[in-house]
Structure formats: C-alpha cells, structure tokens
Write an enzyme that holds these catalytic residues in place. Structure first.
Site, short mmCIF file in Angstrom:
data_model
loop_
_atom_site.label_atom_id
_atom_site.label_comp_id
_atom_site.label_asym_id
_atom_site.label_seq_id
_atom_site.Cartn_x
_atom_site.Cartn_y
_atom_site.Cartn_z
N ASP A 256 15.46 13.51 -3.99
CA ASP A 256 16.09 14.70 -4.55
C ASP A 256 15.97 15.82 -3.52
OD1 ASP A 256 17.36 16.22 -6.49
OD2 ASP A 256 15.48 16.87 -7.39
N ASP B 286 11.86 15.09 -9.40
CA ASP B 286 10.95 15.91 -10.20
C ASP B 286 11.48 16.23 -11.59
OD1 ASP B 286 12.97 17.63 -9.53
OD2 ASP B 286 11.70 19.10 -8.50
N ASP C 177 15.80 12.67 -13.09
CA ASP C 177 15.37 11.67 -12.12
C ASP C 177 14.66 10.48 -12.76
OD1 ASP C 177 16.23 13.14 -9.84
OD2 ASP C 177 14.47 14.42 -10.03
N THR D 102 -17.08 -15.54 0.32
CA THR D 102 -15.98 -15.20 1.23
C THR D 102 -14.96 -14.29 0.56
OG1 THR D 102 -14.83 -17.24 0.61
CG2 THR D 102 -16.26 -17.32 2.54
#
Length: 904
Positions: free
Chosen positions: A326, A634, A638, A730
């Site tokens: 944006d 934001d 969106d 391991t």
C-alpha cells in the site's frame, strides 16, 4: 435497494427507500429490522482450544510415531513407548502455543461498528444503538462521528470524511449530495458515506442504503470468512516430507517383516525391528526444532520492529519474490506536509525555507516583515517577506493545531512552526473576530482579524476573488495574464501530485464589508483580495523507503504499489521511489479476464484507484504465475489481500485491528525498510533450517540403512531406545543451536528461491546420500569388526556402535556448516550444545541410566577406537561436502534469473 444509489438523485433514492427526510417511524424501523436483521457483522465459528490442540497431531510423522509407540507397548518395551509419546506431546504443545492466537479478523470488524447513532424517528431525532439501524433510516452526522452504516447523502454542510481505512485515499474526501457516475470507483463516490469511516469536518444527513454484511465493510468480512489458510513453502514441504517418510516406513516394514519371518526370526524380534525402523526413519525432533528455530527468529525480528504472528511466516519471508505494498502510511509518512511554495513567479522548495527560517523565534512569531505588508499596501517586498506572509496567513486562517485537526490545516501549522513562527502566540496577538467556515460548495475558508482578513482555498476559486497580487513591487493589479500564470503553476503542482491551496489577504480593511466590531455582514463580503501565493502539500515518502526498495530489488524481489489514491498521486510517489512505468487503474483491472491480468501484472509496478477486490485479483494473478507474494497494508480494505497473501504484513502504528489480525507479520514502526530486514532475516533462517534438515535427514538415512542391512543378517544393532536417544541428541541442542548461526554476507545479493525449489534440493540430497552412505559403510564395518563372527549383538558391541554414531554426527554438523559457508567459530552456542550433548551421552554410559539404554561403560581403549573411526570418517564427509559445494555453485549460476513469468 438499487446497487447504484450514488448515481441517482436524492429524491429517487428516498422514494425507493419509502421514506422522506424526516425519517422512519419506530414501528416501520422495527418491521424492517425483522426483515434485514441487526446492523452488525456475523461472527464466524471459532475453533476451540481442543480443536487447535488436536490439529497438531494431523501429520504423517506423528501417525508413524504413534504406531511405533503402540507396537512398543505390544512388544513389552514401555520405556520406548513412553519416550516416543513424550516427544509427540511436546511437539504438539509447541504447535498449540503458537496457533492458539487464532485469526480474529471478523471479531475486529464487528468492533469497528459505531456504538450509537443519531437517527430521525417519528418526526424528531433520537440516539439509538448502531445495531438498530435499518435501510431507510435517516441518520445525522457531525464532526468526529464514525459512520454507522452505508448510505446516500441527503444533506451536507462542509462534510469531509476520512476513508483511508476503506479506500486507501490519503486525504479526507469532500462530500456532497450531487450524484456521480454509475461506474465511479468507491473512492470517488462523493455522494455516499460508508460504515466505519470517520467524519473529520462538517455535518450531514444520509439515508441508510445498506447495513451489516451488506455494507462495504461487511463484504470484506465475507471475503475474510471465505479465505482459506495458505501454507507457506516450508509448511507444504514438511507435510510432503512427512507423507513420504510415512509411506516409506510402511513400505520398508512390509518388506522387512515378511523377510524376517521367512528367515525364522521370532515375532518379538521382528516387531522390535519394525519399531526401530520406524523410529530411525522419522526425524522426531524436526517439527520441534523447526518451531523453536523460527521462534528464535521471531525474537530477533521483534527486536528489529517486525512482530511475527505466525511462525512459518518467518521462513516464507525469505522465499518472497514480490512485495505488493500500500502507499499511504507504508511507503509514505501518512501525514500531509508542505513541500513547495509559489510566491511572485518564484517556486520555493520548502526545505530551503526552513533552512533559511525567519530570524529568531520572537521575530517570526510577530510576523516579521509579513506584519508590515498588511499595513503598508504598495510597499516593496522581498521573497522572504512573501513567504512569511503566506505561512502566517495559513496559520491564522486555520482551525487546527500541529497535533489535531484536518490533515491539510495541520500541515500549514507545522510549516509555520518550521519557519520559526510561534503559532499559539501569533493567534493570541491576532485574535479571530469572525470567520466564514470552509464548505465543499464554496471551496474556501476566510477569517477576520481586526481590519485584516485571510482566505485560503482552491486556487481556481480564490484567484477569482483577487484583484491584486503581491510581488517584489508590493501589491499590483492582477490582470488576466497574471491569473493565468497562477493557474498554470497550479496545474504544474497538481501534476506532481501536490495538493494545492491558494492564500490571499486584504489591505487595510479593503475587500470586505465589516461592521464596527470587525464582523462580516455576509459570506460574499470577502472580495477584492490580494493574492499571496500557492502552497503545495503531499504525503511525503519515508526517507529510507527508496533505499529499502532498491535493496529488495537487488535481492531479486519485485515491488508493486497498490493504492486507492488517484493515478496522478500514485504515479508521482512511485516515480520518486523508483517505481516507474505504466500505472494501471482499478477500472482497467475490472476489464481484464483472469488470464489477461496474469499476462499484464508482471510488467506493472503501480496500481491506482483500487478496491479490495482489485488487490486480491492482482495478488492471485501473481500467485498464479508462480510468484511468492508478500502484501503490506494498514486499512480495513487491505485485510482480504493480507489474508490471501503468502505473507501478509500489517502496519502496527497506523494499522487497523482488522489488518493486524489478518496479517502474518506486523511492522511495529510502520516502516517499509523493516521489510527488507525481515526478508534478510527470513533468508538467514531458511539457510539455518536447510542445515539442520540436511543434518537430521542424513542421520535418519544412515540409521535406517544400518538397521535394515544388519537385520538382513539377523542382527538388531540399534534398538528403538538408542535410536530415540541418538535423535534426541542430534535433533535437540545442536540442531537448535544452528538456529543461532549468523547470516552469510551475500544473503541479500542472491535471488529468491525458485517457487518449485523445495528445501530438499539437489545439494541436500547430495549431503544426505553421500554422508549417509559414508556413515552406513563405516558403522557396518565397525559392527563386523567388533562381532568377529559372533551370532548375536551383545551390549558392548551395541554400545560401541551407538557411541561412535553419536560422535560422528557431531563431526558432520560442522561439515554441513562449512558447506553453507558459515564461519566455524561464529556460533558459541553450537559449541556449548555439542559439549552438553556429549555430557548426556556419557551419562547413559557411566550412570545408572545405562540400565534403560542397554549400554555398558567404555574404557580408554574403546574411546581410542571411536577416535580412530572419527578420524577416518570426517575427511570422507568433507569430500562429500566439497562435491556438493561445486554442485550448489553450478545450480546458483543456472538459477541467476529467478523471474520467468510473462511480463517480467
């Protein structure tokens, strides 16, 4: 109600709604509420904690281990079963702790609902809960209100609405009752207001046209509810790996068990061999180590202002090859700021104005030479005088402060203060005695301060009210040629995406008809003004963003700006940030088929006037072309794209709750440059994941090969409990310490991984096959030498093979780090982890724990044999790694251009 109320006259919309401007009756409202339901967004079904926990065990790896545990119980080996079960449960707890913060986007959308609304009912007004609104209600709005529903405006008085969270428009939008075109995009429907946007100025009344999920915000909620969770590349590959290993274990057991029965091996021995094969084939610690390594990356990224909400997103960031961002508040600062001034035929860059501020604060706060201009018509002026007057007038003809008010007016106050004015003192010395407030119809605002008046507004309107202009020679007559120069400069400013205001003033009380108290007699009084100049403002790009974009591009990552702003603004900001070329509007996207958009999207860097649906279509077109996409944003608008993206990145300061909940990563500083650091961190984490996956799987391949080949000769060389211990040593501390390895110096200079290139690539297969073969050959040779023809494997032989295997794994760990060009001494945690694991191995040899592991204490001579095995095997590992490095270098050169999609 019609789908295009924005394009129809008010009376038609009211008639269709069956209401007039006085509103509904309470009875009608109740009837409609029964038909349309409450004005709220439905809550989606949330997963319970139990569902989240059980989901952690939906994996082939887990199923194989649980089957091995059940088989161990049947065979009477409770210790093996307990260890396997503990490992499975611990992995489940790790996953549950991360997934428990489930997506809450729908709940956040509901919280955006305005709690109350002023509605016209039964011929009067009443305050009601916003959820009670129905289509046809007439609602009143005033400054500061949150719009409670979508609606068509029927009355306006200077109304401006902040729609940034919905449309991405960076400035408040002026509204009016006049219809617009039917195909006008959402951001240009000036006759409408929308749920969850905010009134920044003025008053209005509107008739409700949509409530609840029928609103624009409700449509976004539906998109979020319909969005399926996407797997990151690492998630998908680990799932595939688990499925492959699970099927491989089943196939191997199907081969070995009948073979052992045929050879006359007892059923118990056969069952234990099957358990050992299952345990040897499955890297039990892989999910936990991946989770913990990603969690370590999350901590580091949080220190760098990137908060990760979903662990796999850390790795996915490293695979991103497109960032869709944006504009407002992400690439830009999210505030209006004065950029350029024009006074008396001269353009002045505002940075130069602040560098040459007006003397000391006291002189500037009194207006400096600008104060004298007001009282000395016709006197000569300097450019500095005219700049001072321009900024002084902008600060006085203004209702804002630097911290609060309309963004445009706040920018004017900030500009005056940057010039050196004390705006508060200035306003105290020049108190306002009257005003004509701004309205979208007038397009200007005027204030009176004793015998002076100031006007600011749209240049085309203000210039018509001016008869004179301020120049080097003082105020001179403004002829048509002078007015045209102003219009031309206005167009040039607008072409550079600046929002332009004109400023004018009066001379000694001329230009307005005031009574004895300095008050205006009417709105038309402010005429015969002196034109001072133009102010150009913009939401400025963040200073560090251009470099951050260049850096991500050097890393082979495309950047695309997708904004709700107009084409001119989007193009100007994009060009300043290095995102040039063609700009595609939302309308053009609507006219393209999915295939057409796929062909077009690769060559476009800037998309303007986009809606939420456009953003999602662009995102999906890129993904259909095989791209791994990060989407930043934001606003509420969106959220669908953030949730559909491979990695959704929300802004933490300016971002709405909806955007944050829909995202994978939240930037705590709203800074695009943080994305570049996050990508670098993601790539480094992937390198570390690659190292320990190669490390773990090479050990598992060797374990399977040793158990399988030894079983063909009737030997059970490594029982399940020892294999589990090897895997714990391991897969545990050493593998986890690999997550602290630093990134290599070229991590942001190489292209992203190809979309089809998994973590188990050709170099890893070379490591797994080569080192696995070396380990298998050495261990079987050691077994043969120690057995010396014996019919059974005793505790001593088993202990020697067990211990030698553990020691070799620690040597191989450093070889794999060398393969990925990691400096040997760069990770002190790794040395501590190896030392700790060796201490644990000694504990099962020399403490009462050996009773549970079927081991015996080894002598000095035995450790000499282990050291000899180590000395022979590690050079062989290095030869394998050297060959793989050559293979890796060839592959990197062949894949230097990762972008092959159409249009790139």
């Amino acid at each position: 109600m019609t789908d295009t109320p924005h394009s129809r006259p008010v009376d038609e919309v009211l008639a269709e709604a069956g209401v007039d401007e006085s509103g509904l009756s309470a009875a009608e409202a109740a009837e409609r509420r029964g038909e349309h339901g409450p004005n709220e967004i439905a809550r989606g079904a949330a997963r319970s904690p139990v569902d989240i926990f059980l989901a952690q065990f939906d994996s082939w790896l887990i199923w194989v281990l649980l089957a091995a545990a059940a088989l161990s119980v049947w065979a009477g080996h409770a210790v093996d079963a307990v260890l396997i079960t503990v490992i499975v449960v611990v992995n489940g707890v790790f996953g549950f702790a991360q997934d428990y913060r489930a997506e809450r986007s729908l709940e956040s959308l509901r919280e955006l609902t305005a709690p109350t609304a002023v509605v016209r009912r039964d011929g009067g007004t009443a305050e009601v809960t916003a959820t009670e609104l129905v289509p046809g209600d007439v609602v009143e709005l005033s400054d500061g209100d949150v719009v409670p529903a979508d609606g068509r405006l029927v009355e306006t008085t200077g109304l401006e609405v902040d729609e940034a969270a919905l449309t991405g428009e960076s400035l408040p939008v002026s509204k009016s009752v006049e219809p617009v075109e039917p195909d006008a995009p959402l951001a240009e429907r000036s006759s409408m207001v929308y749920k969850s946007t905010a009134v920044t100025r003025g008053k209005a009344a509107f008739v409700v046209t949509a409530t609840g999920e029928d609103t624009e915000v409700g449509g976004i909620a539906r998109q979020l509810a319909d969005t399926e969770e996407t797997e990151t590349p690492l998630q998908a590959e680990l799932d595939d790996l688990g499925r492959t290993l699970g099927l491989g274990v089943v196939a191997l057991a199907a081969l070995v068990v009948p073979l052992l029965w045929f050879r006359g091996v007892e059923p118990l021995q056969t069952a234990l061999t099957a358990v050992s094969l299952a345990v040897a084939a499955v890297p039990e610690g892989l999910p936990a180590v991946v989770t913990l390594t990603l969690a370590l990356g999350v901590r580091r990224m949080a220190d760098e202002n990137a908060l990760v909400r979903r662990l796999p997103a850390v790795e996915a960031l490293g695979a991103v090859d497109v960032v869709c961002t944006d504009k407002t508040g992400t690439l830009t600062e999210g505030r209006m700021a004065v950029s350029r001034l024009w006074v008396a035929d001269g353009v002045v860059d505002f940075d130069e104005v602040t560098d040459d501020a007006a003397g000391d604060g006291a002189a500037a706060s009194n207006g400096g030479a600008a104060a004298g201009i007001d009282s000395a018509a016709g006197a000569s002026t300097t450019e500095a005088d005219r700049v001072d007057l321009l900024l002084r007038a902008g600060a006085l003809c203004n209702d804002a402060t630097a911290e609060a008010g309309d963004p445009t007016e706040r920018a004017l106050v900030a500009a005056a203060e940057d010039r050196g004015f004390d705006v508060a003192a200035l306003r105290e010395r020049s108190p306002r005695t009257d005003e004509i407030p701004f309205s979208s119809e007038r397009k200007w605002m005027g204030t009176v301060h004793g015998d002076r008046a100031y006007v600011k507004g749209a240049p085309e309107v203000v210039v018509e009210k001016c008869s004179r202009a301020l120049t080097d020679d003082g105020s001179v007559e403004l002829d048509e040629a002078g007015a045209e120069r102003i219009r031309e400069r206005t167009r040039e400013f607008a072409d550079d995406a600046l929002r332009v205001l004109a400023v004018a003033y009066t001379e000694d009380g001329r230009g307005f008809d005031a009574d004895g108290e300095g008050e205006l007699d009417g709105a038309d009084d402010l005429t015969d003004l002196v034109f001072v100049g133009l102010v150009g403002m913009i939401d400025p790009p963040r200073a560090e963003v251009a470099d951050a974009i260049a850096r991500t591009r050097r890393a082979g990552i495309d950047v695309k700006m997708i904004t709700g702003d107009n084409v001119r603004t989007a193009a100007a900001v994009g060009a300043e940030l290095g995102l040039g070329g063609e700009v595609v509007e939302g309308r053009e996207i609507e006219g393209l088929s999915d295939d057409g958009l796929r062909e077009r999207v690769g060559g476009v860097d800037v998309f303007a006037r986009t809606s939420p649906e456009h953003k999602v279509r662009v995102l999906r077109a890129l993904q259909a072309n095989g791209r791994t996409v990060a989407m930043t944003g934001d606003g509420v608008n969106d959220a669908p794209a953030l949730k559909n993206a491979d990695v959704g990145v929300a802004m933490g300061v300016r971002g709405t709750d909806v955007a944050k909940q829909a995202s994978d990563v939240v930037l705590l500083d709203d800074n695009y440059a943080t994305i570049a650091r996050a990508v670098e961190r993601g790539r480094a984490i992937f390198d570390n994941v690659w190292k320990f996956v190669a490390y773990l799987l090479s050990a598992n391949v060797a374990e399977v090969a040793i158990v399988f080949l030894a079983s063909l000769w009737g030997y059970l060389v490594l029982p399940a409990v020892q294999l589990l211990w090897i895997n714990l040593l391991t897969d545990g501390l050493p593998a986890l310490a690999l997550g602290a390895d630093p990134e290599s110096g070229d991590v942001m200079e190489r292209p992203p991984r190809e979309p089809g290139q998994g973590i188990v690539d050709r170099p890893m297969l070379g490591v797994i096959g080569g080192t696995g073969a070396v380990t298998t050959a050495v261990m079987l040779g050691l077994l043969a030498a120690l057995l010396d023809g014996a019919a059974e494997v005793d505790a001593y032989v088993r202990t020697m093979v067990f211990t030698a295997f553990v020691v070799l794994e620690f040597g191989k760990l450093f070889v794999i780090r060398w393969l990925r060009e990691t400096p040997t001494l760069s990770n002190r945690w790794l040395f501590a982890a190896v030392a700790g694991s060796l201490a644990l191995q000694l504990a099962v040899l020399y403490t009462p724990l050996r009773r549970y592991f079927d081991t015996v204490a080894l002598g000095v001579g035995d450790w000499g044999i282990v050291a000899g095995v180590f000395a022979v095997t590690v050079p062989a590992y290095l030869l394998v790694a050297a060959g793989v490095r050559r293979l890796r270098g060839t592959g990197a050169a062949a894949g230097a251009d990762p972008h092959t999609e159409t249009g790139d």
